[in-house]
Design a protein around this motif. Structure first.
Motif, PDB file in Angstrom:
ATOM      1  N   ARG A 244      -8.751  10.908   8.760  1.00 32.05           N
ATOM      2  CA  ARG A 244      -8.670   9.459   8.863  1.00 32.05           C
ATOM      3  C   ARG A 244      -7.201   9.083   8.955  1.00 32.05           C
ATOM      4  NH1 ARG A 244     -10.258   6.442   3.208  1.00 32.05           N
ATOM      5  NH2 ARG A 244      -8.115   6.041   2.613  1.00 32.05           N
ATOM      6  N   ALA A 245      -6.944   7.854   9.368  1.00 28.18           N
ATOM      7  CA  ALA A 245      -5.571   7.404   9.547  1.00 28.18           C
ATOM      8  C   ALA A 245      -4.823   7.423   8.220  1.00 28.18           C
ATOM      9  CB  ALA A 245      -5.548   6.012  10.157  1.00 28.18           C
ATOM     10  N   ASP A 246      -3.581   7.847   8.263  1.00 29.18           N
ATOM     11  CA  ASP A 246      -2.793   7.948   7.047  1.00 29.18           C
ATOM     12  C   ASP A 246      -2.341   6.593   6.511  1.00 29.18           C
ATOM     13  OD1 ASP A 246      -0.975   7.365   9.024  1.00 29.18           O
ATOM     14  OD2 ASP A 246       0.502   8.843   8.385  1.00 29.18           O
ATOM     15  N   ASN A 247      -2.545   5.520   7.281  1.00 24.73           N
ATOM     16  CA  ASN A 247      -2.138   4.197   6.805  1.00 24.73           C
ATOM     17  C   ASN A 247      -3.313   3.367   6.283  1.00 24.73           C
ATOM     18  OD1 ASN A 247      -3.330   3.706   9.256  1.00 24.73           O
ATOM     19  ND2 ASN A 247      -1.801   2.245   9.947  1.00 24.73           N
ATOM     20  N   ALA A 248      -4.494   3.976   6.165  1.00 27.33           N
ATOM     21  CA  ALA A 248      -5.649   3.265   5.599  1.00 27.33           C
ATOM     22  C   ALA A 248      -5.454   3.195   4.087  1.00 27.33           C
ATOM     23  CB  ALA A 248      -6.940   4.003   5.936  1.00 27.33           C
ATOM     24  N   LEU A 249      -5.485   1.981   3.531  1.00 28.85           N
ATOM     25  CA  LEU A 249      -5.229   1.820   2.103  1.00 28.85           C
ATOM     26  C   LEU A 249      -6.477   2.011   1.253  1.00 28.85           C
ATOM     27  CD1 LEU A 249      -2.817  -1.252   2.077  1.00 28.85           C
ATOM     28  CD2 LEU A 249      -2.264   1.137   1.641  1.00 28.85           C
ATOM     29  N   THR A 250      -7.435   1.122   1.403  1.00 26.07           N
ATOM     30  CA  THR A 250      -8.646   1.160   0.587  1.00 26.07           C
ATOM     31  C   THR A 250      -9.635   0.147   1.153  1.00 26.07           C
ATOM     32  OG1 THR A 250      -9.509   1.017  -1.682  1.00 26.07           O
ATOM     33  CG2 THR A 250      -7.867  -0.625  -1.054  1.00 26.07           C
ATOM     34  N   THR A 251     -10.774   0.071   0.545  1.00 28.89           N
ATOM     35  CA  THR A 251     -11.756  -0.944   0.912  1.00 28.89           C
ATOM     36  C   THR A 251     -11.588  -2.126  -0.037  1.00 28.89           C
ATOM     37  OG1 THR A 251     -13.288   0.750   1.657  1.00 28.89           O
ATOM     38  CG2 THR A 251     -14.216  -1.400   1.184  1.00 28.89           C
ATOM     39  N   ALA A 252     -11.710  -3.327   0.513  1.00 37.11           N
ATOM     40  CA  ALA A 252     -11.531  -4.533  -0.289  1.00 37.11           C
ATOM     41  C   ALA A 252     -12.657  -5.511  -0.011  1.00 37.11           C
ATOM     42  CB  ALA A 252     -10.190  -5.191   0.046  1.00 37.11           C
ATOM     43  N   SER A 253     -12.893  -6.393  -0.954  1.00 35.33           N
ATOM     44  CA  SER A 253     -13.839  -7.482  -0.758  1.00 35.33           C
ATOM     45  C   SER A 253     -13.031  -8.765  -0.617  1.00 35.33           C
ATOM     46  CB  SER A 253     -14.780  -7.609  -1.956  1.00 35.33           C
ATOM     47  OG  SER A 253     -15.529  -6.436  -2.114  1.00 35.33           O
ATOM     48  N   ALA A 254     -13.363  -9.518   0.408  1.00 33.38           N
ATOM     49  CA  ALA A 254     -12.668 -10.783   0.639  1.00 33.38           C
ATOM     50  C   ALA A 254     -13.698 -11.885   0.790  1.00 33.38           C
ATOM     51  CB  ALA A 254     -11.817 -10.686   1.900  1.00 33.38           C
TER      52      ALA A 254
ATOM     53  N   SER B 299     -10.587 -17.809   0.281  1.00 28.53           N
ATOM     54  CA  SER B 299      -9.947 -17.330  -0.941  1.00 28.53           C
ATOM     55  C   SER B 299      -8.704 -16.530  -0.556  1.00 28.53           C
ATOM     56  CB  SER B 299     -10.904 -16.432  -1.732  1.00 28.53           C
ATOM     57  OG  SER B 299     -10.228 -15.820  -2.808  1.00 28.53           O
ATOM     58  N   ALA B 300      -7.702 -16.562  -1.406  1.00 28.94           N
ATOM     59  CA  ALA B 300      -6.478 -15.813  -1.151  1.00 28.94           C
ATOM     60  C   ALA B 300      -6.443 -14.493  -1.916  1.00 28.94           C
ATOM     61  CB  ALA B 300      -5.264 -16.656  -1.524  1.00 28.94           C
ATOM     62  N   THR B 301      -7.554 -14.125  -2.550  1.00 34.12           N
ATOM     63  CA  THR B 301      -7.606 -12.897  -3.343  1.00 34.12           C
ATOM     64  C   THR B 301      -8.414 -11.819  -2.634  1.00 34.12           C
ATOM     65  OG1 THR B 301      -7.448 -14.154  -5.393  1.00 34.12           O
ATOM     66  CG2 THR B 301      -8.281 -11.905  -5.571  1.00 34.12           C
ATOM     67  N   LEU B 302      -7.857 -10.607  -2.592  1.00 38.11           N
ATOM     68  CA  LEU B 302      -8.579  -9.438  -2.101  1.00 38.11           C
ATOM     69  C   LEU B 302      -8.914  -8.566  -3.300  1.00 38.11           C
ATOM     70  CD1 LEU B 302      -6.556  -8.210   1.014  1.00 38.11           C
ATOM     71  CD2 LEU B 302      -8.689  -9.484   0.982  1.00 38.11           C
TER      72      LEU B 302
ATOM     73  N   ASP C  60      -5.351  -6.280  -7.919  1.00 45.82           N
ATOM     74  CA  ASP C  60      -5.885  -6.928  -6.722  1.00 45.82           C
ATOM     75  C   ASP C  60      -4.774  -7.702  -6.026  1.00 45.82           C
ATOM     76  OD1 ASP C  60      -8.419  -5.911  -7.176  1.00 45.82           O
ATOM     77  OD2 ASP C  60      -9.074  -7.682  -8.297  1.00 45.82           O
ATOM     78  N   ILE C  61      -4.915  -7.918  -4.723  1.00 45.41           N
ATOM     79  CA  ILE C  61      -3.894  -8.566  -3.916  1.00 45.41           C
ATOM     80  C   ILE C  61      -4.135 -10.073  -3.822  1.00 45.41           C
ATOM     81  CG2 ILE C  61      -3.049  -8.832  -1.538  1.00 45.41           C
ATOM     82  CD1 ILE C  61      -3.368  -5.827  -1.180  1.00 45.41           C
ATOM     83  N   THR C  62      -3.056 -10.830  -3.993  1.00 44.78           N
ATOM     84  CA  THR C  62      -3.070 -12.262  -3.683  1.00 44.78           C
ATOM     85  C   THR C  62      -2.328 -12.417  -2.371  1.00 44.78           C
ATOM     86  OG1 THR C  62      -3.030 -12.847  -6.021  1.00 44.78           O
ATOM     87  CG2 THR C  62      -2.410 -14.573  -4.444  1.00 44.78           C
ATOM     88  N   LEU C  63      -2.989 -13.028  -1.393  1.00 46.22           N
ATOM     89  CA  LEU C  63      -2.406 -13.232  -0.073  1.00 46.22           C
ATOM     90  C   LEU C  63      -1.568 -14.502  -0.048  1.00 46.22           C
ATOM     91  CD1 LEU C  63      -5.630 -12.397   1.947  1.00 46.22           C
ATOM     92  CD2 LEU C  63      -3.654 -10.903   1.623  1.00 46.22           C
ATOM     93  N   SER C  64      -0.675 -14.611   0.921  1.00 46.18           N
ATOM     94  CA  SER C  64       0.176 -15.792   1.022  1.00 46.18           C
ATOM     95  C   SER C  64      -0.598 -17.040   1.461  1.00 46.18           C
ATOM     96  CB  SER C  64       1.326 -15.528   1.996  1.00 46.18           C
ATOM     97  OG  SER C  64       0.811 -15.231   3.276  1.00 46.18           O
ATOM     98  N   GLU C  65      -1.787 -16.833   2.003  1.00 48.61           N
ATOM     99  CA  GLU C  65      -2.660 -17.942   2.363  1.00 48.61           C
ATOM    100  C   GLU C  65      -4.109 -17.484   2.239  1.00 48.61           C
ATOM    101  OE1 GLU C  65      -2.961 -18.274   6.996  1.00 48.61           O
ATOM    102  OE2 GLU C  65      -0.908 -17.734   6.499  1.00 48.61           O
ATOM    103  N   ALA C  66      -5.032 -18.420   2.215  1.00 46.81           N
ATOM    104  CA  ALA C  66      -6.449 -18.096   2.086  1.00 46.81           C
ATOM    105  C   ALA C  66      -6.948 -17.334   3.294  1.00 46.81           C
ATOM    106  CB  ALA C  66      -7.272 -19.363   1.886  1.00 46.81           C
ATOM    107  N   TYR C  67      -7.795 -16.346   3.064  1.00 47.00           N
ATOM    108  CA  TYR C  67      -8.413 -15.562   4.132  1.00 47.00           C
ATOM    109  C   TYR C  67      -9.428 -16.441   4.840  1.00 47.00           C
ATOM    110  CZ  TYR C  67     -11.241 -11.885   6.305  1.00 47.00           C
ATOM    111  OH  TYR C  67     -11.929 -11.099   7.196  1.00 47.00           O
ATOM    112  N   SER C  68      -9.336 -16.529   6.171  1.00 42.92           N
ATOM    113  CA  SER C  68     -10.227 -17.415   6.917  1.00 42.92           C
ATOM    114  C   SER C  68     -11.373 -16.672   7.594  1.00 42.92           C
ATOM    115  CB  SER C  68      -9.441 -18.192   7.975  1.00 42.92           C
ATOM    116  OG  SER C  68      -8.843 -17.290   8.888  1.00 42.92           O
ATOM    117  N   GLY C  69     -11.478 -15.365   7.344  1.00 45.68           N
ATOM    118  CA  GLY C  69     -12.563 -14.576   7.939  1.00 45.68           C
ATOM    119  C   GLY C  69     -13.868 -14.787   7.210  1.00 45.68           C
ATOM    120  N   THR C  70     -14.855 -13.968   7.537  1.00 40.92           N
ATOM    121  CA  THR C  70     -16.162 -14.098   6.876  1.00 40.92           C
ATOM    122  C   THR C  70     -16.450 -12.903   6.017  1.00 40.92           C
ATOM    123  OG1 THR C  70     -17.196 -13.159   8.823  1.00 40.92           O
ATOM    124  CG2 THR C  70     -17.133 -15.546   8.664  1.00 40.92           C
TER     125      THR C  70
END
Length: 183
Positions: free
Chosen positions: A117-127, A131-134, A173-183
């Protein structure tokens, strides 16, 4: 530059120039990356014996035969390299302890091949939308820092969104600079 076949444009050379300035001499090194592809050099281990996993897939098939349950180390939507071909793990096809589904047909097939797998894959997250939290599956604070960009890939809608890390909470957990607009 000329066109060999009507309707097909010839290749255009691309040049990237990187400049830096400083008040004193510079030294050290840096990584230059493009398009979040990563290098497919992370060898996937067999979950039972921690040896390199060996897989097989027939040419023209989307089902990979495995010797152990790779769903504990890989996720749906992950990009993997098998027998020199890069594929995506299916988001909805059946995944068992001895088989893993791909989204596209393996063209050449391979027997007893390593899987990467790609060496830059970090992990799986729930978004969650707006919300600005991963919520992460594992701690990645040693791998990325506040101010860095991450690519969030939505396997259901096959969409990628680039976001900036603002901070990490006490759970890692990660806090993003803005809210995630995906689904």
């Amino acid at each position: 530059v000329s066109t060999v076949t009507q309707g097909s444009a010839a290749a255009v050379p691309e040049v990237v120039e990187i400049k830096t300035t400083a008040l004193t001499a510079l030294s050290g090194s840096f990584d230059l990356a493009f398009d979040y592809s990563g290098d497919f050099s992370m060898l996937i281990a067999d979950t039972a014996y921690e040896l390199p996993e060996r897989v097989s897939v027939s040419a023209g098939w989307t089902t990979v035969t495995t010797t152990s349950d790779l769903s504990t180390v890989l996720e749906r939507g992950d990009f993997v390299k098998i027998g020199g071909e890069i594929h995506t793990i299916s988001s909805d096809a059946t995944w068992t302890a001895t088989s893993m589904p791909l989204t596209t047909y393996h063209e050449s097939g391979c027997t007893n091949c390593y899987i990467y797998r790609a060496d830059n894959a970090l992990t799986t997250a729930s978004a969650t939308e707006s919300s600005a939290t991963l919520d992460l599956n594992e701690d990645v604070t040693a791998l990325v820092a506040s101010g860095e960009d991450v690519l969030i890939y939505d396997i259901v809608n096959d969409e990628a969104t680039e976001m900036t890390i603002s901070a990490f909470d006490t759970n890692g957990d990660i806090t993003l600079s803005e809210a995630y607009s995906g689904t």
